[in-house]
Design a protein around this motif. Structure first.
Motif, mmCIF file in Angstrom:
data_model
loop_
_atom_site.group_PDB
_atom_site.id
_atom_site.type_symbol
_atom_site.label_atom_id
_atom_site.label_comp_id
_atom_site.label_asym_id
_atom_site.label_seq_id
_atom_site.Cartn_x
_atom_site.Cartn_y
_atom_site.Cartn_z
ATOM 1 N N ILE A 128 5.896 -5.100 9.311
ATOM 2 C CA ILE A 128 6.511 -4.763 7.963
ATOM 3 C C ILE A 128 7.598 -3.535 8.078
ATOM 4 O O ILE A 128 7.400 -2.908 9.181
ATOM 5 N N SER A 129 8.665 -3.776 7.349
ATOM 6 C CA SER A 129 9.810 -2.914 7.689
ATOM 7 C C SER A 129 9.210 -1.267 7.212
ATOM 8 O O SER A 129 8.692 -1.132 6.199
ATOM 9 N N SER A 130 9.973 -0.386 7.725
ATOM 10 C CA SER A 130 9.786 1.167 7.775
ATOM 11 C C SER A 130 10.338 1.315 6.322
ATOM 12 O O SER A 130 9.792 2.103 5.505
ATOM 13 N N ALA A 131 11.575 0.445 5.577
ATOM 14 C CA ALA A 131 11.926 0.698 4.465
ATOM 15 C C ALA A 131 10.637 0.385 3.475
ATOM 16 O O ALA A 131 10.665 1.025 2.381
ATOM 17 N N ILE A 132 10.014 -0.622 3.618
ATOM 18 C CA ILE A 132 8.856 -1.014 2.580
ATOM 19 C C ILE A 132 7.964 -0.071 2.624
ATOM 20 O O ILE A 132 7.313 0.478 1.709
ATOM 21 N N ILE A 133 7.338 0.506 3.806
ATOM 22 C CA ILE A 133 6.538 2.013 3.898
ATOM 23 C C ILE A 133 7.095 3.002 3.118
ATOM 24 O O ILE A 133 6.302 3.420 2.333
ATOM 25 N N LEU A 134 8.539 3.205 3.138
ATOM 26 C CA LEU A 134 9.070 4.270 2.264
ATOM 27 C C LEU A 134 8.842 3.931 0.707
ATOM 28 O O LEU A 134 8.389 4.816 -0.053
ATOM 29 N N ILE A 135 9.268 2.673 0.449
ATOM 30 C CA ILE A 135 9.084 2.414 -0.941
ATOM 31 C C ILE A 135 7.427 2.420 -1.398
ATOM 32 O O ILE A 135 7.577 2.718 -2.683
ATOM 33 N N GLY A 136 6.477 2.179 -0.608
ATOM 34 C CA GLY A 136 5.144 2.217 -1.012
ATOM 35 C C GLY A 136 4.520 3.463 -1.248
ATOM 36 O O GLY A 136 4.108 3.680 -2.109
ATOM 37 N N LEU A 137 5.318 4.475 -0.509
ATOM 38 C CA LEU A 137 5.000 5.828 -1.006
ATOM 39 C C LEU A 137 5.613 6.500 -2.154
ATOM 40 O O LEU A 137 5.108 7.094 -2.926
#
Length: 150
Positions: A128-137
């Motif tokens: 999963i993209s690091s951008a999606i991790i950031l968005i999840g936070l």
């Protein structure tokens, strides 16, 4: 893969670590539900709009290009993320709101808040993209702020 996140008491700043190395950062405005952040080279800006039906634009760091959008469902405590033409579902995994996931048809990221008193936890993810991790936070911070103001 695993990341560790630690937020300040107010939730205005979240630091993301890979082991003991700082890998990313999410900074949320004190007065608005706007933010910016970076993780593994993905630099994003979040701009929340609307009154009754709130949504957040996901923008390039300069704020010039729209990369995606977050639509919130406050009653169910979930959100739909559209990022670069891919759709993801964000939802709490427990009634205590100490676990949440971001999923699409092929991948999942699990977020866990480790303590009731400390605003920190772990992120388990694969493919999963690091951008999606950031968005999840960011989405979790948004729901925390809404809960605190109610």
């Amino acid at each position: 893969m695993q990341l560790i996140w630690k937020s300040t008491f107010t939730g205005n700043e979240t630091r993301i670590f890979r082991g003991k190395v700082l890998a990313g950062l999410l900074k949320v405005s004190n007065w608005k539900d706007n933010a910016y952040g970076e993780l593994d080279g993905h630099m994003l800006r979040f701009k929340t709009r609307g009154f009754w039906k709130r949504h957040t634009q996901i923008l390039s760091i300069e704020g010039e290009r729209e990369l995606g959008r977050i639509e919130y469902n406050m009653w169910n405590g979930n959100a739909t993320i559209v990022y670069q033409d891919n759709e993801y579902q964000w939802k709490f995994g427990s009634w205590k709101r100490n676990k949440w996931t971001v999923t699409d048809s092929e991948s999942v990221a699990h977020f866990t808040k480790k303590s009731l008193w400390k605003n920190q936890g772990e992120i388990e993810y694969e493919y999963i993209s690091s951008a999606i991790i950031l968005i999840g936070l960011f989405v979790n911070t948004y729901f925390q702020r809404i809960s605190a103001s109610a």
